[in-house]
Scaffold this active site. Structure first.
Site, PDB file in Angstrom:
ATOM      1  N   CYS A 197       3.733  75.009  50.667  1.00 61.28           N
ATOM      2  CA  CYS A 197       3.172  74.340  49.492  1.00 61.28           C
ATOM      3  C   CYS A 197       4.163  73.413  48.800  1.00 61.28           C
ATOM      4  CB  CYS A 197       2.645  75.379  48.512  1.00 61.28           C
ATOM      5  SG  CYS A 197       1.317  76.390  49.197  1.00 61.28           S
ATOM      6  N   CYS A 205      -7.059  80.850  39.378  1.00 57.22           N
ATOM      7  CA  CYS A 205      -6.563  80.512  40.715  1.00 57.22           C
ATOM      8  C   CYS A 205      -6.855  79.046  41.020  1.00 57.22           C
ATOM      9  CB  CYS A 205      -7.244  81.382  41.774  1.00 57.22           C
ATOM     10  SG  CYS A 205      -7.170  83.155  41.468  1.00 57.22           S
ATOM     11  N   HIS A 263      -5.134  71.520  44.654  1.00 57.72           N
ATOM     12  CA  HIS A 263      -3.905  71.816  45.399  1.00 57.72           C
ATOM     13  C   HIS A 263      -4.050  71.480  46.878  1.00 57.72           C
ATOM     14  CE1 HIS A 263      -0.220  73.541  46.639  1.00 57.72           C
ATOM     15  NE2 HIS A 263      -0.583  74.814  46.753  1.00 57.72           N
TER      16      HIS A 263
END
Length: 406
Positions: free
Chosen positions: A71, A202, A333
């Site tokens: 990530c 989340c 993301h």
């Protein structure tokens, strides 16, 4: 950066990457021919995806590197491009990150005929809390939240307040995947994912891309970009220490130590104090990671994250604005693009171009991008050519004109 969207609702990665690169070149008002080297970051994809993206812009024969650091991939591409410029290997480099993700929770270890790259981290999780059925990422960060809460007395309400802040900020970001403000009550009442984490705490899986042009100070002056230039005055990339596998701590497993180590190095090398930071783009893949990372970045003292949140020192009107973009929780993301999207947001904030989410009088910005397994990049930005608050000394002892510029 492009708009971040729900997986498979937008373009394929070549088109997203092309769009981001064209945005960056247009912002710099220069042709692709000026770029001398390029670093491309993505997590899901075959080899040479970077070439597939950039060949659409031009086939100039330059070195193109393809990188994957989980990530933290986008900021790793940025870090490498910065090193190329700062080391004097070129005067203009490009960093681009993109991702086309599968819908649903993130899946790690897709190859069944070889070792999972985070198998040792998973072993620690199993020893501490036992691995449960379901997505693994929320187990990492949900269990870390439980550890922090037990140690320092933070509560689920603090996690909900962080998520509500980021959803509120994201509602003002036209590029964010989720643009709906949520109340603390809505967040607490959303579906439970793991431990104290609910769905609205989340980040979603996302498709998207982002890019940046980096130039030496000499090149910035040559191309007349002094008014736009944002300087990366310091950047640190750190990885796990052996303590991750020696001490049974979920906070260590999710990268607290490497974040704290990178931040400490960065503040020492630049001479910037954490108290001088105006705006932060922090890797809030889960609300728990934002809470835990406040301390690692020295935004508050040990055990004081709950107090920091309750005082609203993490938003407009407080000590520092964290994730004005909406962060990963609201903005999205897309793994390879996330670090470069953070870069884009800080550039806009420091230029005063962030619209409704503009942090007033923002002069110094901090970036934090994390990948389990592990890598973390922490960087400090400021407006170039206007501030001389700190006497930054280039670590490679080269002349001033090769310090890295955006």
């Amino acid at each position: 950066m492009t708009n971040f969207v729900k997986p498979n609702t937008g373009k394929d990665y070549p088109e997203m990457g092309k769009e981001a690169v064209e945005y960056a070149l247009a912002d710099a008002n220069m042709p692709y021919d000026v770029v001398q080297q390029a670093v491309c970051g993505y997590v899901s994809g075959d080899s040479c995806c970077g070439q597939r993206v950039l060949y659409q812009i031009g086939m100039t024969g330059i070195p193109i590197y393809n990188v994957n650091n989980n990530c933290a991939t986008g900021s790793t591409a940025l870090y490498m491009a910065k090193q190329l410029v700062e080391g004097g290997l070129c005067d203009c480099a490009m960093a681009v990150g993109f991702e086309k993700m599968a819908p649903g929770p993130l899946v790690n270890g897709k190859f069944e005929d070889r070792a999972n790259p985070i198998d040792k981290h998973l072993k620690i999780v199993d020893e501490i809390a036992g691995i449960q059925k379901g997505p693994i990422a929320p187990q990492f960060f949900g269990n870390a939240a439980l550890e922090y809460m037990k140690k320092y007395g933070a509560t689920e309400l603090h996690l909900a307040k962080i998520a509500a802040k980021n959803h509120r900020h994201g509602s003002k970001n036209p590029r964010a995947q989720i643009r709906k403000a949520c109340s603390v009550e809505e967040i607490l009442n959303s579906r439970r994912i793991h431990g104290p984490l609910t769905k609205l705490e989340c980040c979603p899986t996302s498709d998207g891309a982002a890019a940046a042009v980096l130039m030496s100070e000499k090149a910035v002056i040559k191309y007349g970009l002094k008014e736009k230039a944002i300087e990366i005055i310091g950047m640190e990339l750190a990885t796990d220490t052996s303590d991750v596998f020696k001490e049974k701590s979920m906070m260590k497993v999710i990268g607290y130590d490497m974040t704290a180590m990178a931040a400490k190095r960065l503040f020492e090398k630049t001479g910037v104090s954490p108290k001088e930071i105006d705006v932060v783009e922090l890797h809030d893949c889960f609300a728990s990671n934002e809470m835990i990372t406040y301390e690692g970045l020295q935004l508050c003292g040990e055990g004081e994250a709950g107090k920091f949140i309750d005082a609203e020192d993490n938003t407009f009107g407080g000590k520092v604005v964290v994730n004005p973009s909406g962060g990963l929780i609201a903005k999205g993301h897309p793994l390879g693009a996330t670090g470069l999207a953070q870069c884009a947001e800080l550039v806009w904030q420091l230029r005063g171009e962030a619209g409704e989410r503009q942090v007033p009088f923002a002069k110094i910005g901090l970036q934090h991008n994390l990948g389990i397994g592990g890598a973390v990049v922490v960087a400090i930005y400021r407006k170039g050519f206007q501030y001389n608050t700190h006497n930054i000394v280039p670590t490679n002892e080269r002349s001033e004109d090769i310090r890295s510029k955006l």
